[in-house]
Design an enzyme around this catalytic site. Structure first.
Site, mmCIF file in Angstrom:
data_model
loop_
_atom_site.group_PDB
_atom_site.id
_atom_site.type_symbol
_atom_site.label_atom_id
_atom_site.label_comp_id
_atom_site.label_asym_id
_atom_site.label_seq_id
_atom_site.Cartn_x
_atom_site.Cartn_y
_atom_site.Cartn_z
ATOM 1 N N ASP A 18 -9.652 -2.306 3.978
ATOM 2 C CA ASP A 18 -10.557 -2.160 2.825
ATOM 3 C C ASP A 18 -11.587 -3.286 2.828
ATOM 4 O O ASP A 18 -12.775 -3.062 2.558
ATOM 5 C CB ASP A 18 -9.780 -2.229 1.490
ATOM 6 C CG ASP A 18 -9.388 -0.847 0.971
ATOM 7 O OD1 ASP A 18 -9.114 0.033 1.808
ATOM 8 O OD2 ASP A 18 -9.338 -0.662 -0.260
ATOM 9 N N TYR B 150 6.202 -0.280 3.277
ATOM 10 C CA TYR B 150 5.986 1.063 2.746
ATOM 11 C C TYR B 150 7.231 1.937 2.868
ATOM 12 O O TYR B 150 7.369 2.923 2.148
ATOM 13 C CB TYR B 150 4.837 1.746 3.497
ATOM 14 C CG TYR B 150 3.448 1.393 3.019
ATOM 15 C CD1 TYR B 150 3.024 0.077 2.958
ATOM 16 C CD2 TYR B 150 2.561 2.395 2.642
ATOM 17 C CE1 TYR B 150 1.745 -0.244 2.543
ATOM 18 C CE2 TYR B 150 1.274 2.082 2.221
ATOM 19 C CZ TYR B 150 0.872 0.767 2.169
ATOM 20 O OH TYR B 150 -0.394 0.467 1.753
ATOM 21 N N ASP C 44 -3.547 -2.348 5.556
ATOM 22 C CA ASP C 44 -4.122 -1.611 4.418
ATOM 23 C C ASP C 44 -5.173 -2.479 3.739
ATOM 24 O O ASP C 44 -6.296 -2.047 3.477
ATOM 25 C CB ASP C 44 -2.996 -1.243 3.438
ATOM 26 C CG ASP C 44 -3.530 -0.516 2.210
ATOM 27 O OD1 ASP C 44 -4.388 0.371 2.381
ATOM 28 O OD2 ASP C 44 -3.101 -0.841 1.091
ATOM 29 N N ASP D 3 -4.005 -14.717 5.541
ATOM 30 C CA ASP D 3 -4.953 -15.264 4.558
ATOM 31 C C ASP D 3 -6.194 -15.817 5.258
ATOM 32 O O ASP D 3 -7.331 -15.589 4.835
ATOM 33 C CB ASP D 3 -4.287 -16.319 3.648
ATOM 34 C CG ASP D 3 -3.479 -17.359 4.392
ATOM 35 O OD1 ASP D 3 -3.285 -17.216 5.626
ATOM 36 O OD2 ASP D 3 -3.043 -18.339 3.757
ATOM 37 N N LYS E 120 2.110 -13.535 8.928
ATOM 38 C CA LYS E 120 2.302 -14.605 7.936
ATOM 39 C C LYS E 120 3.525 -15.404 8.400
ATOM 40 O O LYS E 120 4.542 -15.504 7.708
ATOM 41 C CB LYS E 120 2.495 -13.963 6.546
ATOM 42 C CG LYS E 120 2.524 -14.947 5.391
ATOM 43 C CD LYS E 120 1.199 -15.610 5.098
ATOM 44 C CE LYS E 120 1.358 -16.640 3.991
ATOM 45 N NZ LYS E 120 0.140 -17.460 3.812
HETATM 46 C C1 IPM Z 1 -4.812 4.122 2.847
HETATM 47 C C2 IPM Z 1 -4.408 4.348 1.430
HETATM 48 C C3 IPM Z 1 -2.933 4.685 1.381
HETATM 49 C C4 IPM Z 1 -2.167 3.531 1.998
HETATM 50 C C5 IPM Z 1 -2.388 5.008 -0.028
HETATM 51 C C6 IPM Z 1 -3.210 6.094 -0.712
HETATM 52 C C7 IPM Z 1 -0.944 5.383 0.019
HETATM 53 O O1 IPM Z 1 -4.708 3.226 0.655
HETATM 54 O O2 IPM Z 1 -4.685 5.053 3.670
HETATM 55 O O3 IPM Z 1 -5.266 3.013 3.176
HETATM 56 O O4 IPM Z 1 -1.873 2.539 1.307
HETATM 57 O O5 IPM Z 1 -1.854 3.605 3.168
HETATM 58 MN MN MN Z 2 -5.777 1.653 1.711
#
Ligand code: IPM
Ligand code: MN
Length: 353
Positions: free
Chosen positions: A249, A141, A245, A221, A189
């Site tokens: 999710d 990032y 990240d 993975d 990884k």
């Molecule tokens: C998160 C979001 C952010 C990230 C984006 C919106 C930049 O997806 O906080 O997980 O990737 O960190």
């Molecule tokens: Mn995210």
């Protein structure tokens, strides 16, 4: 306690869920005798719309001098054509870096009563209670060089980590594991990336100071697969920025909805607390959003940000009681079942505090 809390509602459903989370905060203040000094500032698309940069100077200054920060969401598709450094999301990256909040804690659990809400068999989800510790201020990032040369048809991003960056986040994860079930899975990884070799070596080294914590290493993975097959087998998951990240999710989906996940980003100054879900522009302004991620972020703000553990626990307990009473927002109600609005759900949580 008298605490200064900066609100950064941001974009999409951010303002709605922050408004509800603030009502919960006020209820806690009244119940436990605390006073909050709240101030709200623009960030992301909300700032761009007012012809300000994505992270205005006074927003950053207010955040730096706060006791804790509550953020809604950042991201607005109407600014998608802008270069990365001027998109709403750049504000999120900048504020994380400026605040030095290198450790991002994202707890994901099977909430009692929601075993059926996710895609997994209830028997597989049962007992899931994990925390992803995501490194938040380094890696892909932020790495330089970065850039997109459309004429040449090339683009570059840089994955770089240094020893101190890995050490400090590893310590946060080991300390957390020590307070929980004492298991830490470090995700990398290493079969492809040199950065993962560094990561694994340093985490192993730090692990020698935590003989009571069982450390395992896992490829990203394989971890993604285990998260879907056996989420209850995890306790603390430590990983770098990008992997964290993605895995967080996935953890949200496994538990039933990304709307359920809170987060705490911690460093040496004020902590930044935000739901993991994004701005969800498709449902913004309709009072459909699940406020649990934001309300549970208030819980983390109280316990991890202000050290008010009893208050934090009472927020979690109120969410549990609300779910136990059968109240559900649309994302977790199940097809054809009645759904509460964002505000109605929060009313129930407040009544349960
Ligand atoms: C998160 C979001 C952010 C990230 C984006 C919106 C930049 O997806 O906080 O997980 O990737 O960190
Ligand atoms: Mn995210």
């Amino acid at each position: 306690m008298n605490a200064r809390i900066v609100l950064l509602p941001g974009d999409g459903i951010g303002p709605e869920v922050v408004a509800e989370a603030v009502r919960v905060l006020e209820r806690i203040g009244a119940r436990f005798g605390h006073h909050w000094t709240l101030s709200s500032h623009d960030i992301g698309g909300a700032a761009l719309r007012r012809h300000l940069p994505p992270l205005p100077d006074d927003t950053l200054a207010a955040a730096k001098s706060a006791d804790a920060i509550l953020l809604g969401a950042v991201g607005d598709p109407s600014f998608d054509a802008l270069p990365p450094s001027r998109r709403p999301e750049s504000a999120l990256l900048a504020i994380r870096r400026e605040l030095g909040v290198f450790a991002n804690l994202r707890p994901a659990r099977a909430w009692p009563g929601l075993e059926e809400a996710g895609p997994l068999k209830p028997s597989v989800l049962a007992g899931t209670d994990l925390v992803v510790v995501r490194e938040l201020t380094g890696g892909l990032y932020y790495g330089e060089p970065r850039g997109y040369d459309s004429a040449a048809g090339t683009a570059v991003n840089t994955l770089r980590y240094t020893r101190p960056e890995v050490e400090r986040v590893a310590r946060v994860a080991f300390e957390l594991a020590r307070k929980r079930r004492k298991r830490l899975a470090s995700v990398d990884k290493v079969n492809v990336l040199e950065v993962s070799r560094l990561w694994r070596d340093i985490v192993t080294e730090i692990g020698r100071s935590y003989p009571d914590v069982t450390l395992t290493h896992e490829l990203v993975d394989s971890c993604a697969m285990r998260l879907a097959f056996a989420p209850a087998s995890f306790d603390v998951v430590l990983t770098e920025n990008m992997f964290g990240d993605i895995l967080s999710d996935e953890a949200g989906a496994v538990c039933g909805s990304l709307g359920l996940l809170p987060s705490a980003s911690l460093g040496n100054g004020p902590g930044l607390f935000e739901p993991v879900h994004g701005s969800a522009p498709d449902i913004a302004g309709q009072s459909k959003a699940n406020p649990i991620g934001a309300i549970a972020s208030v819980g983390m703000l109280l316990s991890d940000g202000l050290g008010l553990h009893e208050e934090g626990a009472s927020v979690t307990a109120a969410i549990e009681r609300t779910l136990a009473s059968g109240v559900r927002t649309a994302d977790i109600a199940g097809a054809g079942r009645p759904a509460a609005s964002t505000t109605q759900f929060t009313d129930a949580v407040i009544a349960a505090i």
